[in-house]
Design an enzyme around this catalytic site. Structure first.
Site, PDB file in Angstrom:
ATOM      1  N   GLU A   1     -24.776  24.816 -19.240  1.00 45.16           N
ATOM      2  CA  GLU A   1     -25.804  25.728 -18.716  1.00 45.16           C
ATOM      3  C   GLU A   1     -26.775  26.001 -19.866  1.00 45.16           C
ATOM      4  OE1 GLU A   1     -26.425  30.152 -16.701  1.00 45.16           O
ATOM      5  OE2 GLU A   1     -24.499  29.687 -17.627  1.00 45.16           O
TER       6      GLU A   1
ATOM      7  N   ASP B   1     -27.370  28.997 -25.543  1.00 47.01           N
ATOM      8  CA  ASP B   1     -28.498  29.927 -25.623  1.00 47.01           C
ATOM      9  C   ASP B   1     -28.789  30.162 -27.099  1.00 47.01           C
ATOM     10  OD1 ASP B   1     -29.643  32.143 -23.274  1.00 47.01           O
ATOM     11  OD2 ASP B   1     -30.166  32.497 -25.376  1.00 47.01           O
TER      12      ASP B   1
ATOM     13  N   ASP C   1     -36.935  30.676 -18.737  1.00 44.31           N
ATOM     14  CA  ASP C   1     -38.238  31.312 -18.995  1.00 44.31           C
ATOM     15  C   ASP C   1     -39.343  30.447 -18.371  1.00 44.31           C
ATOM     16  OD1 ASP C   1     -37.026  33.363 -20.369  1.00 44.31           O
ATOM     17  OD2 ASP C   1     -37.228  32.399 -22.321  1.00 44.31           O
TER      18      ASP C   1
ATOM     19  N   ASP D   1     -36.384  32.200  -9.423  1.00 46.81           N
ATOM     20  CA  ASP D   1     -37.156  33.039  -8.494  1.00 46.81           C
ATOM     21  C   ASP D   1     -38.630  32.633  -8.489  1.00 46.81           C
ATOM     22  OD1 ASP D   1     -37.056  34.090 -11.295  1.00 46.81           O
ATOM     23  OD2 ASP D   1     -38.771  35.188 -10.505  1.00 46.81           O
TER      24      ASP D   1
ATOM     25  N   THR E   1     -26.756  36.050 -11.535  1.00 44.87           N
ATOM     26  CA  THR E   1     -26.874  36.309 -12.977  1.00 44.87           C
ATOM     27  C   THR E   1     -27.600  37.647 -13.180  1.00 44.87           C
ATOM     28  OG1 THR E   1     -29.054  35.344 -13.346  1.00 44.87           O
ATOM     29  CG2 THR E   1     -27.180  33.821 -13.385  1.00 44.87           C
ATOM     30  N   TYR E   2     -27.616  38.086 -14.415  1.00 43.34           N
ATOM     31  CA  TYR E   2     -28.295  39.330 -14.799  1.00 43.34           C
ATOM     32  C   TYR E   2     -29.765  39.296 -14.362  1.00 43.34           C
ATOM     33  CZ  TYR E   2     -30.317  42.769 -18.011  1.00 43.34           C
ATOM     34  OH  TYR E   2     -31.002  43.814 -18.555  1.00 43.34           O
ATOM     35  N   TYR E   3     -30.445  38.196 -14.709  1.00 43.68           N
ATOM     36  CA  TYR E   3     -31.870  38.098 -14.361  1.00 43.68           C
ATOM     37  C   TYR E   3     -32.049  37.975 -12.853  1.00 43.68           C
ATOM     38  CZ  TYR E   3     -33.646  38.184 -19.053  1.00 43.68           C
ATOM     39  OH  TYR E   3     -33.998  38.609 -20.301  1.00 43.68           O
ATOM     40  N   GLU E   4     -31.172  37.205 -12.234  1.00 48.07           N
ATOM     41  CA  GLU E   4     -31.293  37.058 -10.782  1.00 48.07           C
ATOM     42  C   GLU E   4     -31.225  38.423 -10.093  1.00 48.07           C
ATOM     43  OE1 GLU E   4     -28.587  34.331  -8.894  1.00 48.07           O
ATOM     44  OE2 GLU E   4     -29.295  34.925  -6.916  1.00 48.07           O
TER      45      GLU E   4
HETATM   46  C1  LIG Z   1     -34.758  34.616 -18.448  1.00 49.11           C
HETATM   47  S1  LIG Z   1     -33.310  34.404 -19.375  1.00 49.11           S
HETATM   48  C2  LIG Z   1     -32.139  33.819 -18.173  1.00 49.11           C
HETATM   49  C3  LIG Z   1     -30.723  34.015 -18.641  1.00 49.11           C
HETATM   50  C4  LIG Z   1     -29.627  33.642 -17.639  1.00 49.11           C
HETATM   51  N1  LIG Z   1     -29.655  32.235 -17.345  1.00 49.11           N
HETATM   52  C5  LIG Z   1     -29.743  34.460 -16.404  1.00 49.11           C
HETATM   53  O1  LIG Z   1     -30.052  33.905 -15.339  1.00 49.11           O
HETATM   54  O2  LIG Z   1     -29.523  35.688 -16.462  1.00 49.11           O
HETATM   55  C6  LIG Z   1     -33.655  32.960 -20.323  1.00 49.11           C
HETATM   56  C7  LIG Z   1     -32.624  32.687 -21.407  1.00 49.11           C
HETATM   57  O3  LIG Z   1     -32.929  31.449 -22.013  1.00 49.11           O
HETATM   58  C8  LIG Z   1     -32.824  31.578 -23.414  1.00 49.11           C
HETATM   59  N2  LIG Z   1     -33.770  30.600 -23.986  1.00 49.11           N
HETATM   60  C9  LIG Z   1     -35.102  30.539 -23.758  1.00 49.11           C
HETATM   61  N3  LIG Z   1     -35.644  29.491 -24.398  1.00 49.11           N
HETATM   62  C10 LIG Z   1     -34.622  28.887 -25.052  1.00 49.11           C
HETATM   63  C11 LIG Z   1     -34.552  27.749 -25.892  1.00 49.11           C
HETATM   64  N4  LIG Z   1     -35.633  27.049 -26.185  1.00 49.11           N
HETATM   65  N5  LIG Z   1     -33.347  27.392 -26.392  1.00 49.11           N
HETATM   66  C12 LIG Z   1     -32.245  28.133 -26.103  1.00 49.11           C
HETATM   67  N6  LIG Z   1     -32.252  29.216 -25.302  1.00 49.11           N
HETATM   68  C13 LIG Z   1     -33.428  29.585 -24.792  1.00 49.11           C
HETATM   69  C14 LIG Z   1     -33.173  33.015 -23.728  1.00 49.11           C
HETATM   70  O4  LIG Z   1     -32.591  33.435 -24.952  1.00 49.11           O
HETATM   71  C15 LIG Z   1     -32.597  33.739 -22.514  1.00 49.11           C
HETATM   72  O5  LIG Z   1     -31.267  34.163 -22.721  1.00 49.11           O
END
Ligand SMILES: C[S@@+](CC[C@H](N)C(=O)[O-])C[C@H]1O[C@@H](n2cnc3c(N)ncnc32)[C@H](O)[C@@H]1O
Length: 233
Positions: free
Chosen positions: A52, A77, A126, A162, A209-212
């Site tokens: 993931e 991550d 992101d 989303d 997930t948290y963000y979801e």
């Molecule tokens: C919007 S959050 C989503 C987290 C999780 N998947 C969720 O659905 O709750 C995006 C995650 O991707 C990680 N992330 C963003 N760009 C990254 C990169 N280039 N390499 C590693 N992690 C990254 C961020 O640290 C963050 O935890």
């Protein structure tokens, strides 16, 4: 620096299933870490490897690992204090098929060899709306081409999101790089889609997930794409 973050980073160091390599030699000198060695050195089996990318707190990594004990799972991550939760939860559940890696996806080839992976999950990545070339948006065709090399022939990518832009661009960019979208829906909880997929997939897609959960609270619609990467000759 918050005390809470420091405590989580410190605790991560004590977990045998958390890997936090020094990223500088990887970025500056092209060094690799565990590349091609995840099964032999950590999982000690030949089971499929599912990663993931951008796993946040690791809900998908832990949630699927609980249901699919015959596969290996790795949450990746760049923020170790986030996946600290998944690391703790998997330990508390006694799961031995879960690990976490602190890494930047931009350097993914430093961590995985060609054909080492079976599946990739991209959960609420992101969106990077201004990244027109796609070299920062980890759901882009540019990244899909790189993932395809690391995946076995016909490996699977799952995208759950989303954001309509992420969804629509992936539907265009995956076929452009030779992949095949085999399942997709723009509103999985309300369209009836979940009633028509195998029950194992339905259960997995119902993991929030948290963000979801944040986006659902705002009334956003959740989308899913399952794509098969190009077959290798
Ligand atoms: C919007 S959050 C989503 C987290 C999780 N998947 C969720 O659905 O709750 C995006 C995650 O991707 C990680 N992330 C963003 N760009 C990254 C990169 N280039 N390499 C590693 N992690 C990254 C961020 O640290 C963050 O935890």
């Amino acid at each position: 620096m918050g005390k809470d973050k420091l405590k989580k980073w410190e605790e991560n160091k004590s977990f045998a299933h958390v890997f936090e390599p020094n990223l500088l030699p990887i970025i500056k000198e092209g060094k690799t870490f565990m590349k091609g060695e995840w099964r032999s050195k950590f999982y000690k089996n030949e089971n499929p490897l599912v990663v993931e990318l951008g796993c946040g707190k690791g809900e998908y990594t832990v949630g699927i690992a609980q249901r699919e004990l015959n596969k290996n799972f790795l949450g990746v991550d760049v923020k170790g204090h986030r996946f600290h939760k998944g690391a703790k939860d998997s330990l508390a559940s006694g799961l031995i098929n879960v690990a976490f890696l602190r890494a930047r996806i931009e350097f993914i080839e430093a961590f995985f060899a060609e054909n080492e992976l079976d599946e990739i999950w991209l959960t609420f990545s992101d969106p990077m709306p201004n990244d027109h070339d796609g070299n920062r948006r980890i759901t882009s065709g540019y990244f899909m081409k790189r993932y395809a090399k690391l995946l076995k022939s016909g490996g699977i990518v799952h995208i759950k999101h989303d954001n309509p832009g992420i969804y629509e661009r992936a539907l265009i960019e995956i076929p452009q790089m030779g992949g095949e979208v085999v399942l997709h829906d723009s509103n999985i909880y309300e369209s009836g889609f979940l009633a028509n997929v195998p029950s194992e997939l339905k259960e997995v897609l119902e993991i929030r997930t948290y963000y979801e959960q944040m986006w659902l609270n705002e009334g956003r619609k959740i989308k899913y794409i399952q794509a098969v990467m190009p077959l290798k000759k």
